[in-house]
Structures are given as C-alpha cells and as structure tokens.
Scaffold this motif. Structure first.
Motif, mmCIF file in Angstrom:
data_model
loop_
_atom_site.group_PDB
_atom_site.id
_atom_site.type_symbol
_atom_site.label_atom_id
_atom_site.label_comp_id
_atom_site.label_asym_id
_atom_site.label_seq_id
_atom_site.Cartn_x
_atom_site.Cartn_y
_atom_site.Cartn_z
ATOM 1 N N THR A 173 -17.184 67.563 -32.180
ATOM 2 C CA THR A 173 -16.998 65.871 -32.564
ATOM 3 C C THR A 173 -15.983 65.367 -31.430
ATOM 4 N N GLY A 174 -14.720 66.128 -31.398
ATOM 5 C CA GLY A 174 -13.844 65.674 -30.474
ATOM 6 C C GLY A 174 -14.398 65.805 -28.950
ATOM 7 N N MET A 175 -14.978 66.925 -28.680
ATOM 8 C CA MET A 175 -15.773 66.857 -27.200
ATOM 9 C C MET A 175 -16.703 65.832 -27.002
ATOM 10 N N ARG A 176 -17.356 65.338 -27.996
ATOM 11 C CA ARG A 176 -18.277 64.193 -27.891
ATOM 12 C C ARG A 176 -17.521 62.727 -27.628
ATOM 13 N N ASP A 177 -16.530 62.834 -28.369
ATOM 14 C CA ASP A 177 -15.532 61.510 -28.329
ATOM 15 C C ASP A 177 -15.016 61.302 -26.857
ATOM 16 N N ALA A 178 -14.618 62.727 -26.536
ATOM 17 C CA ALA A 178 -13.942 62.849 -24.980
ATOM 18 C C ALA A 178 -15.098 62.547 -24.073
ATOM 19 N N GLN A 179 -16.203 63.017 -24.087
ATOM 20 C CA GLN A 179 -17.140 62.801 -23.183
ATOM 21 C C GLN A 179 -17.568 61.190 -23.143
ATOM 22 N N ALA A 180 -17.655 60.730 -24.335
ATOM 23 C CA ALA A 180 -17.890 59.391 -24.484
ATOM 24 C C ALA A 180 -16.930 58.326 -23.892
ATOM 25 N N GLU A 181 -15.494 59.043 -23.692
ATOM 26 C CA GLU A 181 -14.363 58.409 -23.365
ATOM 27 C C GLU A 181 -14.622 58.400 -21.854
ATOM 28 N N VAL A 182 -14.907 59.464 -21.318
ATOM 29 C CA VAL A 182 -15.003 59.521 -19.885
ATOM 30 C C VAL A 182 -16.077 58.788 -19.415
ATOM 31 N N LEU A 183 -17.186 58.644 -20.271
ATOM 32 C CA LEU A 183 -18.452 57.747 -19.677
ATOM 33 C C LEU A 183 -18.160 56.433 -20.006
ATOM 34 N N THR A 242 -16.084 60.680 -10.816
ATOM 35 C CA THR A 242 -14.856 60.075 -11.305
ATOM 36 C C THR A 242 -14.460 61.052 -12.283
ATOM 37 N N ALA A 243 -13.117 61.252 -12.216
ATOM 38 C CA ALA A 243 -12.375 62.452 -12.858
ATOM 39 C C ALA A 243 -11.435 61.548 -14.045
ATOM 40 N N THR A 244 -11.616 62.082 -15.266
ATOM 41 C CA THR A 244 -10.470 61.471 -16.224
ATOM 42 C C THR A 244 -10.053 62.720 -17.106
ATOM 43 N N GLU A 245 -8.856 62.424 -17.446
ATOM 44 C CA GLU A 245 -7.978 63.583 -18.164
ATOM 45 C C GLU A 245 -8.022 63.152 -19.560
ATOM 46 N N VAL A 246 -8.460 63.853 -20.395
ATOM 47 C CA VAL A 246 -8.617 63.642 -21.922
ATOM 48 C C VAL A 246 -7.905 64.644 -22.677
ATOM 49 N N VAL A 247 -7.249 63.959 -23.729
ATOM 50 C CA VAL A 247 -6.499 64.912 -24.602
ATOM 51 C C VAL A 247 -7.575 65.230 -25.800
ATOM 52 N N LEU A 248 -7.923 66.626 -26.084
ATOM 53 C CA LEU A 248 -8.915 66.874 -26.901
ATOM 54 C C LEU A 248 -8.394 66.455 -28.421
ATOM 55 N N SER A 249 -8.977 65.563 -29.000
ATOM 56 C CA SER A 249 -8.500 65.271 -30.555
ATOM 57 C C SER A 249 -9.722 65.708 -31.384
ATOM 58 N N ALA A 250 -9.529 66.737 -32.212
ATOM 59 C CA ALA A 250 -10.540 67.076 -33.323
ATOM 60 C C ALA A 250 -10.504 66.333 -34.705
ATOM 61 N N PRO A 251 -11.293 65.212 -34.898
ATOM 62 C CA PRO A 251 -11.223 64.380 -36.006
ATOM 63 C C PRO A 251 -11.612 65.024 -37.267
#
Lengths: 224, 505
Positions: free
Chosen positions: B39-49, B455-464
C-alpha cells in the motif's frame, strides 16, 4: 424393554466376519443380565446393538417403542443421551476434564442448564462416594475411582438401561467387588436394566440371567 | 460446557496450541507487512504520478509516438541564428543572446480540437489541454577581434605572426556561452481544474486566472524560482518575450516539485512556439472510477491518432528504486506470503487432524453418551478457531511491530516517470536536479516524453496501518482456524461411535 429379532451383524473386510448370527432375544425392564463368551464371540457387538452404537446388518433391535435398527444417526444419539448409560472397561473419561466436568458432559446433549448440571453432577459423584474428588483430573484418581466417575457419568442422566462392557476388567478383586456392589445397589434402587459383558464368571454369577455368546450365536445360561 | 471443554483442551495441549499459533502469527504478520508496504508503494507511486499529472486525473491523452521525421510537429534539433551585426558592443566585443520556445526534442503535438472531442464524450467529468514546451536560452560573449577588415593593419606576434588574441573569458580570445533550459507548460487559465497544477498550491503571489489569457504573465515552480533567483514581480524571458512573474506554486507533496519550471497562458505559448492550435496533452477526469475503461475506449475510438493512458498504465511507468521495490513486493513478497500462509494453514490442519486421530476414543465416548456430530464438529472447529485467533492476535502484534519498524527506517525511494510514453509534455529532471542543487533547467521532456525525458521524485516509504490490514489479519486467523476446524471436525464426524470405541479396544 429390549427385543432383538433375527439380528445378524457382519463386518465387511478382506473377508466377511459374522459377529452375530440370527440372534433373537428379549430383555425385560429391570433385569440384570450378564453376557459371557470367548474373545471374538460377539459380546461387544451385541452390546453395541443394545447401546444404539451400531446397526444390525439384518434383523430388528427394539428398545421400548423405538426401533433402533432404522433410526437416523441424530435420533440414535438422542436415545443414547436420554435412555442409555455406558460404563467401559477402560473408564473412557475425558483426560482434560475434571471428574465433575466429565459427569456434566453427559448432561450437555440434554440441554440441561449449567447450574442444574453442576448440581446433578455433584449429586451423582456423591452417590458413588466421590464428592470430595469432584475437582480432580482423571489422572489424579485411582482405577476404581475413575470407574466410579464413569458410573456417575452414566447415571447422572437417570437412564433406563445401564450397559457395562467389562466394567471390572481393569480392577483388582477388592475394587471389582466394590464396583459390582455399587452397580447392583443402584440397579435395585432405581429399577435399572443392567447388562454386563464380562469374561469373569464371578461377575456373571451375580446376574439374574446369563447369556453365552460363541461364534455369534446366543444361548441362554442359568437364570436365578 | 463448550467453553469449559475448549479451555481445558487448549490448556492441556499447550505445545500444539503454541506451534499452531506461532505458525499462524508469523504468516499473518508477514501478510500484514507485505500488504502495508505494498500500500505504501502504491501511495508513493501515486505521489510521484500526482506531482506530474495532478490530482484527479484519470486519463491522459497524448500523440501517438512516431518515428523521427514522420508526421506530427515533433520538436527537433534547435538552432540559433544571429545576424552579422548582432550583439556588437561599443568595446568591440559581441554579446549574443537568444531565447527560443519550442517543443522539446522528440516531443509531439496534436490538434487542440481534440479537447472539444474529449469533453463531448459521455462519462468525461472534466478535461484540460496543455502544451509542453522547452525554452532554451543561448547567451554568451565573443571577445573583440582586433583586425583591420580592410587589410591595412593586422597585429602580429613578435615572431612575425599576428598579436596574440586578447579578451574573452580566458583572456586569450576565447568565448563562453551559457545554455539555459527551462521547461514551460502552456495551460488554459480558464480551463478545468485538472492537470498538473491541480497537485500544486500557490506559494507566493497568485496563480493564472482567466483574464491572463493572451497576457505575458507566468507562474513559476517555487523550487525553480528559488534556484534561479527569481521572485514574484520579476521578469523571465521565454521565447524572446518578457513574462511578468505573478506567482509561484509548490507541489502539495513535500517531496516533489511541480511538473514544470514555468506555467504560461496556453494561447501565448502556442503563438510564441509556432504551435498555433496545437496541444501536447489532454488531462481527463472521468465521472466515476467505474467509467474509466469506457471513457478510455471512447477516446481511443474518437481520437485514433492519440494514445490514452490510465493511472495504472502510468503507475507501470514509475521506475527507479521505487519501481524496483514495488515489483519486488508485488512478486516475491506476494508469493512468499502465500507460501508461508499455506504452510501455516497446512500445519494447523495437520495438527487438528492429528489431534482428532489421537482423541478417537474421546470422541467415541462422547458419541456413546449422546453427543451429536454437530456438537463434536463444533467443539473441534471451536478449538481450531481459537487457536487461529490466538495466532491472529499474536500476528497482529508482530505485524504492527514490523510495520512500525518499516516506518521507523524511513526508507527513501526514488521514483521516475516518463521515458516510454508519447512525445511532448511538461516536466524535467528538475526534481532530482533541484534537490541536488543543480543549476536551473535540466533535461527537457515530459511525463509522456521521449526516452530522455523523466521526472524524478524522492519519496519516503510509509507503510500505512489501514483497516484492511487489520481485517486481513483477523480474516486470515478466522479462515485458517475455520479451515483446520472444519477439516478436523469432518474427520471427527465420520467416526462411527462403535468403530471409535472398537479402534482403541
């Protein structure tokens, strides 16, 4: 009480074994019957027919008004729960339950309320002289005490029939006599039908009626 | 009686209960952690997108990529041309500066009428078109060349040659040129609130307004503005025109920049870049999530020359460590979880069956004293269910602890988009470059851009820890317990009382 008409029981395996052959028998209510015979003669099979634990291959087993040979499993369980009490050679107590709980287990299928169960189980244990052992686990009791608990479990539901399969087979002589006196006293007091399967002639001699089973065939013994 | 028996049985078989519960706990904890991280990965991907495509964008429409030189209005090599007298100064040096606003290399555009087509499609809630451009400024100085154009005087060196060149950035007659690249996104100031800027908030000044159409006003990405030393009220030259900076915007995600360095009115962007009537992207919001597929199909039918991508298509384009980790969790993590879960269930089932076999006389006795099959099955199932629930409770604790550790580690994942979609679009390497303190500009391109554009973005992985994670733990515990109980109970029910007693005689 009991009526067996031409009862035959066969076990299917690599070869067919006929445990009971065309047995016809009547046991009146309140009678004390001993069944004797050599090992493999069909004694336990006959007891299972009487105890609604198994159905005959052919013939009829009737207890009172109920024809056990044709009742569905659930009804047979109901008959066992309400009308029949069992005592086994190996006591067959539930090892993880206390003496009190083992006795209460016999009332569970009758839908008796918890408080009533506790009261009746306590009385049954008192009747067999084990009121002070109610909280003990089976492993903490002697063989004779365990058999007393098993008798209490059989009697707590006030059955019409008590079926005992070698009830003294695992006990020493003194304890055997103790248990037999207990069973006979209860039978007299309550008017129970008592059927005992035994190898022990000393036990059989105390019965009103003796039946001999050899190769699945019943013959009458001495009737006192 | 049920609970007394259950309690006594579980207490009397502590080792079996512990083994089954531990197995279930580990399996459930693993599934929880994998699910939460996933879920955290999906959120991170969504954030990047979201940092690129904006919030609420369900579909994006771009021109179908074509080979170089074929069709479209593909951006090509950029060329700067200066007149012979351009840049002459009083001291004889030549200062050159030229700014060009064009589609990036390999980028493609399509007819802006596509927006009307999309808006007319049933199921489309909103749509907005943009034109992704790149502004390249070429500037520098040529030193004075001291020579007589008439041929009468030529400085020569002492050895008989001409005098050595002087001036220039190295004092020896050299020349230096700067090439600044700025990504520019033309947006309709009066258009629908979908698209890249929907994931951005005004940082200073104001955003573009409907009245800005045709006006030389620009909004800058706040990060870019800071690095370029620009502020609200300053001017920026784009395509040879001075734009007044009216505001700055920042991504609503703390870890991402916005999709472009600069945002200008679409009509002006089109005219300055020579792309009148053209756009590079249409951002579409569907009326509801369940209509996305239908809308996608309708757009593809109505605009066969374009490519239509959904969010899931876009998510597949997220690369970098985020993409790798996501793939690892999706594949390895999922299968390891399934394997461990299967092993735990199997252990529970085998122990239950073994328990039933060992308790044959017990069940035979209970049947002899009148217990019905239903009661015995219920007893066995109840015991297994409680074992499962104990495992579930332990698994919940272990799983939550594992998720807490994952969050405590604060793993940073790099996500990139682009490089595989159609040509043309906003975005740049600005996110990574800006964070690294690189100069403004960077590699041009866009979210749907050519191979070079990312487009590159740094995202801190958060496992909800979500309700679904809790539900999974409880559900698996119940399922595992019930499965073992039903199979064990079925075995117990099949025992005929006479056979059960005979088997132990």
């Amino acid at each position: 009480m009991y009526r067996l008409d031409h009862v035959t029981k066969q076990y299917q395996g690599k070869r067919t074994v006929t445990a009971l052959k065309d047995v016809t028998l009547e046991i009146p209510a309140g009678q004390h019957v001993a069944i004797q015979g050599p090992t493999g003669g069909g004694k336990s099979t006959l007891l299972q027919m009487l105890g609604a634990l198994d159905r005959p291959t052919s013939g009829r087993v009737v207890l009172g008004e109920a024809e056990l040979s044709h009742l569905p499993d659930a009804k047979l369980a109901g008959v066992r729960a309400a009308q029949l009490g069992f005592v086994f050679q190996g006591f067959n107590l539930i090892p993880t339950l206390t003496a009190q709980e083992n006795v209460e287990a016999a009332l569970a299928p009758l839908g008796v309320a918890a408080a009533e169960r506790t009261r009746r189980a306590g009385e049954a244990l008192a009747a067999v002289g084990l009121a002070d052992r109610a909280g003990h686990m089976p492993g903490e009791l002697s063989g004779g005490q365990q058999q007393r608990v098993a008798i209490a479990r059989a009697l707590v539901k006030e059955p019409e029939v008590l079926l005992a399969d070698e009830p003294t087979g695992a006990l020493d002589e003194a304890t055997r006599d103790e248990i037999l006196e207990l069973l006979e006293g209860i039978r007299r007091d309550r008017g129970l039908t008592l059927v005992i399967v035994t190898h022990d002639s000393a036990v059989a001699r105390r019965a009103e009626r003796r039946l001999h089973l050899r190769d699945g065939v019943v013959t009458e013994g001495v009737i006192r | 009686m049920f609970f007394t028996f259950l309690r006594r049985e579980l207490a009397g078989r502590r080792r079996q209960t512990a083994i089954v519960a531990i197995g279930m706990a580990l399996a459930i904890a693993l599934v929880m952690i994998v699910n939460a991280v996933s879920t955290g990965m999906r959120d991170a991907q969504a954030e990047v997108l979201q940092s690129v495509y904006g919030v609420g964008t369900d579909l994006t429409v771009t021109a179908t990529p074509t080979a170089p030189g074929e069709g479209g209005a593909a951006g090509g090599p950029q060329r700067f041309e200066f007149d012979a007298g351009a840049g002459q100064t009083a001291d004889g040096s030549t200062a050159l500066s030229q700014s060009r606003l064009t589609s990036g290399p390999g980028s493609q555009t399509f007819d802006a009428a596509a927006l009307d087509t999309v808006q007319a499609i049933d199921g489309v809630e909103a749509a907005a078109a943009t034109l992704a451009l790149e502004n390249v400024t070429f500037s520098g100085e040529l030193p004075a060349m001291s020579q007589d154009q008439g041929g009468t005087e030529v400085q020569t060196a002492p050895d008989g040659g001409g005098a050595p060149p002087q001036g220039g950035f190295d004092g020896a007659g050299g020349s230096a040129f700067d090439v600044d690249r700025v990504t520019v996104l033309g947006i309709d100031p009066a258009g629908a609130a979908v698209g890249p800027l929907s994931a951005a908030a005004v940082d200073e000044g104001r955003g573009l307004e409907a009245s800005d159409a045709g006006q030389a006003v620009a909004v800058l990405d706040a990060s870019y503005a800071a690095i370029a030393g620009l502020a609200v009220g300053d001017a920026i030259e784009l395509g040879g025109t001075e734009f007044e900076i009216v505001g700055t915007v920042a991504s609503t995600s703390a870890d991402a920049t916005t999709a472009s360095n600069a945002y200008v009115p679409l009509d002006l962007a089109q005219s300055l870049s020579g792309q009148e009537g053209k756009v590079s992207d249409v951002y579409v919001q569907a009326a509801s999530a369940d209509r996305i597929d239908a809308v996608q199909a309708s757009i593809e039918e109505a605009l066969p020359e374009t490519s239509v991508s959904t969010q899931s298509d876009l998510a597949a384009q997220v690369s970098g460590s985020l993409g790798s980790a996501s793939a690892l969790i999706s594949n390895l993590g999922l299968w390891v979880s399934i394997a461990v879960l299967a092993a735990a269930f199997l252990t529970a089932i085998l122990f239950t069956i073994q328990g039933v076999t060992r308790r044959t006389r017990e069940f035979g006795t209970l049947k002899a004293i009148g217990w019905r099959n239903r009661r015995i099955v219920g007893q066995v199932a109840g015991e297994s269910l409680v074992q499962g629930l104990i495992g579930g409770a332990a698994g919940l604790v272990v799983g939550l602890a594992g998720i807490w550790v994952v969050n405590l580690l604060g793993l940073t994942l790099g996500g990139s988009t682009g490089g595989g979609f159609t040509a043309g679009g906003p975005g740049a390497m600005q996110g990574a470059d800006a964070s690294a303190g690189a100069p403004p500009g960077g590699m041009a391109g866009g979210p749907f851009g050519a191979a070079a554009s990312q487009t590159a973005t740094e995202v801190v992985l958060s496992a909800p820890v979500t309700l679904s994670v809790i539900a999974i733990a409880v559900g698996l515990a119940v399922l595992g317990g019930m499965l073992a109980g039903v199979i064990g109970g079925w075995r117990a029910a099949r025992l005929r009382p006479a056979e059960a007693l005979r088997s132990v005689a």
